[in-house]
Design a protein around this motif. Structure first.
Motif, PDB file in Angstrom:
ATOM      1  N   ILE A  57       0.880  -1.168   0.000  1.00  0.00           N
ATOM      2  CA  ILE A  57       0.000   0.000   0.000  1.00  0.00           C
ATOM      3  C   ILE A  57       0.915   1.214   0.000  1.00  0.00           C
ATOM      4  CG2 ILE A  57      -1.877   1.223   1.181  1.00  0.00           C
ATOM      5  CD1 ILE A  57      -2.799  -1.551   0.623  1.00  0.00           C
ATOM      6  N   THR A  58       0.816   2.012  -1.062  1.00  0.00           N
ATOM      7  CA  THR A  58       1.717   3.155  -1.144  1.00  0.00           C
ATOM      8  C   THR A  58       0.955   4.375  -1.644  1.00  0.00           C
ATOM      9  OG1 THR A  58       3.914   3.836  -1.907  1.00  0.00           O
ATOM     10  CG2 THR A  58       2.555   2.635  -3.491  1.00  0.00           C
ATOM     11  N   GLY A  59       1.511   5.532  -1.406  1.00  0.00           N
ATOM     12  CA  GLY A  59       0.834   6.772  -1.791  1.00  0.00           C
ATOM     13  C   GLY A  59       1.368   7.919  -0.967  1.00  0.00           C
ATOM     14  N   PRO A  60       0.905   9.139  -1.264  1.00  0.00           N
ATOM     15  CA  PRO A  60       1.452  10.319  -0.595  1.00  0.00           C
ATOM     16  C   PRO A  60       1.198  10.316   0.916  1.00  0.00           C
ATOM     17  CG  PRO A  60      -0.002  10.923  -2.429  1.00  0.00           C
ATOM     18  CD  PRO A  60      -0.124   9.455  -2.253  1.00  0.00           C
ATOM     19  N   VAL A  84       5.006   8.239  -0.230  1.00  0.00           N
ATOM     20  CA  VAL A  84       5.946   8.347  -1.340  1.00  0.00           C
ATOM     21  C   VAL A  84       6.016   9.761  -1.872  1.00  0.00           C
ATOM     22  CG1 VAL A  84       5.933   5.996  -2.211  1.00  0.00           C
ATOM     23  CG2 VAL A  84       4.175   7.600  -2.969  1.00  0.00           C
ATOM     24  N   GLY A  85       7.210  10.130  -2.253  1.00  0.00           N
ATOM     25  CA  GLY A  85       7.418  11.391  -2.925  1.00  0.00           C
ATOM     26  C   GLY A  85       7.503  11.110  -4.408  1.00  0.00           C
ATOM     27  N   GLN A  86       8.714  11.197  -4.934  1.00  0.00           N
ATOM     28  CA  GLN A  86       8.846  11.118  -6.379  1.00  0.00           C
ATOM     29  C   GLN A  86       9.281   9.752  -6.883  1.00  0.00           C
ATOM     30  OE1 GLN A  86       9.610  14.499  -8.504  1.00  0.00           O
ATOM     31  NE2 GLN A  86       7.824  14.963  -7.276  1.00  0.00           N
ATOM     32  N   VAL A  95      -1.063  -1.474  -4.394  1.00  0.00           N
ATOM     33  CA  VAL A  95      -2.191  -0.549  -4.423  1.00  0.00           C
ATOM     34  C   VAL A  95      -1.625   0.857  -4.286  1.00  0.00           C
ATOM     35  CG1 VAL A  95      -4.321   0.186  -3.289  1.00  0.00           C
ATOM     36  CG2 VAL A  95      -3.705  -2.255  -3.326  1.00  0.00           C
ATOM     37  N   LEU A  96      -1.859   1.669  -5.296  1.00  0.00           N
ATOM     38  CA  LEU A  96      -1.356   3.047  -5.262  1.00  0.00           C
ATOM     39  C   LEU A  96      -2.504   3.960  -4.853  1.00  0.00           C
ATOM     40  CD1 LEU A  96       0.857   5.064  -5.697  1.00  0.00           C
ATOM     41  CD2 LEU A  96       0.469   4.952  -8.137  1.00  0.00           C
ATOM     42  N   VAL A  97      -2.344   4.582  -3.690  1.00  0.00           N
ATOM     43  CA  VAL A  97      -3.402   5.407  -3.124  1.00  0.00           C
ATOM     44  C   VAL A  97      -3.205   6.854  -3.552  1.00  0.00           C
ATOM     45  CG1 VAL A  97      -4.553   6.137  -0.996  1.00  0.00           C
ATOM     46  CG2 VAL A  97      -3.433   3.889  -1.108  1.00  0.00           C
ATOM     47  N   SER A  98      -4.300   7.481  -3.945  1.00  0.00           N
ATOM     48  CA  SER A  98      -4.251   8.890  -4.279  1.00  0.00           C
ATOM     49  C   SER A  98      -5.423   9.561  -3.574  1.00  0.00           C
ATOM     50  CB  SER A  98      -4.352   9.048  -5.793  1.00  0.00           C
ATOM     51  OG  SER A  98      -4.126  10.385  -6.131  1.00  0.00           O
TER      52      SER A  98
END
Ligand code: B12
Ligand SMILES: Nc1nc2c(ncn2[C@@H]2O[C@H](COP(=O)(O)OP(=O)(O)OP(=O)(O)O)[C@@H](O)[C@H]2O)c(=O)[nH]1
Ligand SMILES: [Mg+2]
Lengths: 359, 133
Positions: free
Chosen positions: A52-55, A150-152, A165-168
């Protein structure tokens, strides 16, 4: 004394103290962990590893909490590794992801561990891949890894997870910064959380548009191989590793404009209320099924292992260079280059020779 | 790799006074420790279970509601039931002086009341860890 509470047998039996102490040994790179990890090796490879990743603040921990709840309702055993950054100045850390998941603390079918990055870049800590293997061998069916915000370019998670899973969230600004900045390629499932806020639909549309373009262009993104394979070969057709590598662009060319062309799912959730969670979990599990049916799971794990082996080997070389007699060789070669006795590339060849001879 | 001191900071019971716990969490972080913050309204069972999974060296609890005489010893009892004797347990908050000897007898190694400088707590932890660092 620390090690006495852990053993391969205790870890295999699901003893939480034994698992926790082994993960601590992994974190401090205790050499005595290796015998235990070797003994556990045969039991790994069963768990579905979900990243699970995302800003920062996008709701990763809240989502994880709800996903754990949904998987537990299906009777699955679930482990969580939650990573937060260490302070670069003091080395200390506040690990706060657990706050959102504490309702599961006393459920014996759930194991939650917070890890600090300890200076490691890439959104994870160095311990994550070994800790994942420990939890896998301990019998957890699903292992969820929450990355730091995550940043860039912090995308280590793709090297470890089967499903990312990319969370936005809405309101990150005019453009979807985190998604645009090259992080988009890593998502298998896209989740627009905080859908209770204005602008969620627009974020969904923007992500879809980007994904369609990427798939149609045959961009060799992580997901497109799988989806292209399913579009051409049918959902359950097995495909060989060769299809992923050389043949990939060929397949991609074939399916441009293919009527069945799929893009990864783009879902909306409100993690706080649990809205959309069942659907998200359904897609996570469907992704696992597709990975298995197409043979992609094995391919993905193979390429992840290849990457990890390469890195581990590079680390061994670097630490070999730190040994005294090697330092001397490096010093001599550097002086020879400086004095124009040999050139840089001859020095490099000589060093490589010296290193391979010593192994 | 250097051994890090890991601390669980928890608020047992129902009181919502979390400023002190947060002050302590930040101070320990700034002293180089890894602090797992579990937030408000934790049962002793949740605290002990989390401390096992997180493999912490220290459990640090904060109570301002007056429920310390019940909740602190309960945590010690649960740890004993799991045969865990190598975790340092400390507490703090609004705790009357006359209650402190009883808490210590129950196994709470240190009790820190309002006005205690955080440096004192940090020193206490470093000097009283029950496991080798
Ligand atoms: C601010 C405050 C509030 C705020 C809390 C805001 C928040 N999010 O924290 C608000 C206004 C919400 C509040 C509400 C209430 N409060 Co009030 N509150 C206070 C007050 C004035 C200061 C507490 C504080 O934040 N201090 C600053 C922090 C930094 O200090 P600290 O928490 O003491 O922590 C220090 C040390 O104690 C120690 N420490 C603390 N924990 C730990 C843990 C460890 C491990 C260690 C090592 C050290 C340590 O280190 C810290 C730094 O030095 C105190 C009175 C007082 N002077 O203590 C009353 C007080 C705690 N409140 C009290 C009461 C009764 C209430 C209410 C029940 C009032 C009501 N009838 O509604 C409600 C209950 C709210 C709830 N949900 O629980 C009473 C408690 C009585 C008791 N224990 O018998 C107090 C003592 C006031 C009084 N004299 O009557 N309160
Ligand atoms: N409005 C709204 N708020 C949410 C939702 N999901 C989470 N939040 C809130 O967003 C804040 C951050 O949530 P977390 O789950 O801690 O986010 P995170 O991505 O894990 O944060 P980091 O780990 O710090 O990067 C919290 O205050 C949550 O309550 C949602 O669906 N809608
Ligand atoms: Mg989080």
């Amino acid at each position: 004394m620390d090690g006495s509470a852990t053993s391969p047998e205790l870890v295999r039996s699901g003893d939480q103290l034994a698992i926790a102490r082994l993960i601590s040994m992994v974190e401090r790179e205790d050499p005595s962990r290796l015998a235990i990890l070797k003994a556990l090796h045969a039991f790994g490879g069963r768990a579905h590893v979900v990243g699970i990743t995302g800003p920062p603040g996008s709701g990763k921990s809240t989502l994880t909490d709800k996903i754990v709840g949904a998987l537990r309702a299906q009777g699955r055993l679930v482990a969580v590794l939650a990573v937060d950054p260490s302070s670069p100045f003091t080395g200390g850390a506040i690990l706060g992801d657990r706050i959102r998941m504490q309702r599961h603390a006393t459920d014996p079918g759930v194991f939650i561990r917070s890890l600090a990055t300890r200076g490691h870049l890439g959104g994870l800590s160095r311990a994550v891949s070994e800790a994942t293997r420990v939890l896998d061998a301990a019998g957890y069916d699903d292992i969820i890894i929450e990355t730091v915000g995550v940043g860039q370019s912090e995308v280590d998670i793709v090297r470890i997870a089967d499903t990312v899973v990319l969370v936005s969230v809405p309101g990150l600004g005019d453009d979807i910064q985190a998604i645009k900045a090259g992080v988009m390629e890593i998502g298998d499932i896209f989740c627009v959380n905080k859908a209770d806020k204005d602008g969620a639909e627009r974020v969904v549309r923007e992500i879809r548009a980007m994904l369609e373009t990427a798939v149609l262009n045959g961009a060799a993104t992580r997901f497109s191989g799988l989806y292209v394979a399913r579009a051409t070969l049918g959902a359950h057709a097995p495909i060989s590793p060769a299809a992923d590598q050389g043949a990939f662009h060929h397949i991609a060319a074939q399916v441009s404009g293919h009527p069945n062309l799929e893009i990864p799912p783009v879902l909306t959730t409100v993690a706080e209320t649990g809205q959309g969670i069942d659907d998200l979990v359904k897609h996570i599990k469907a992704h696992e099924t597709a990975l298995t049916a197409t043979g992609y799971l094995r391919m993905r794990r193979e390429s992840n292992l290849a990457w990890e082996l390469g890195h581990a080997a590079a680390e061994r070389v670097l630490s070999a260079l730190e040994r005294d007699e090697r330092k001397e060789t490096v010093g001599e070669l550097s002086r020879a280059v400086l004095d124009k006795k040999i050139d840089f590339y001859d020095a490099l060849d000589a060093l490589e020779d010296a290193l391979t001879r010593s192994h | 790799m250097e051994r890090k001191i890991r601390v669980l900071v928890a608020k047992p019971g129902l009181d919502g006074h979390d400023r002190g716990a947060k002050v302590i969490a930040r101070a320990l972080r700034d002293a180089g420790m890894e602090v797992v913050y579990t937030g408000l309204r934790q049962t002793p069972e949740q605290i002990v279970s989390a401390s096992i999974q997180e493999d912490v060296d220290v459990i640090a609890m904060s109570i301002l509601s007056g429920a310390h005489n019940h909740l602190f010893p309960r945590v010690m009892q649960l740890l004993a039931e799991k045969s865990i004797d190598d975790v340092l347990v400390i507490g703090g908050g609004v705790i009357p002086d006359e209650d402190i000897p009883g808490l210590k007898a129950a196994g709470i190694a240190g009790v820190f009341t309002p006005g205690t400088p955080t440096t004192e707590t940090i020193e206490f932890i470093k000097n009283n860890l029950k496991r080798g660092i």
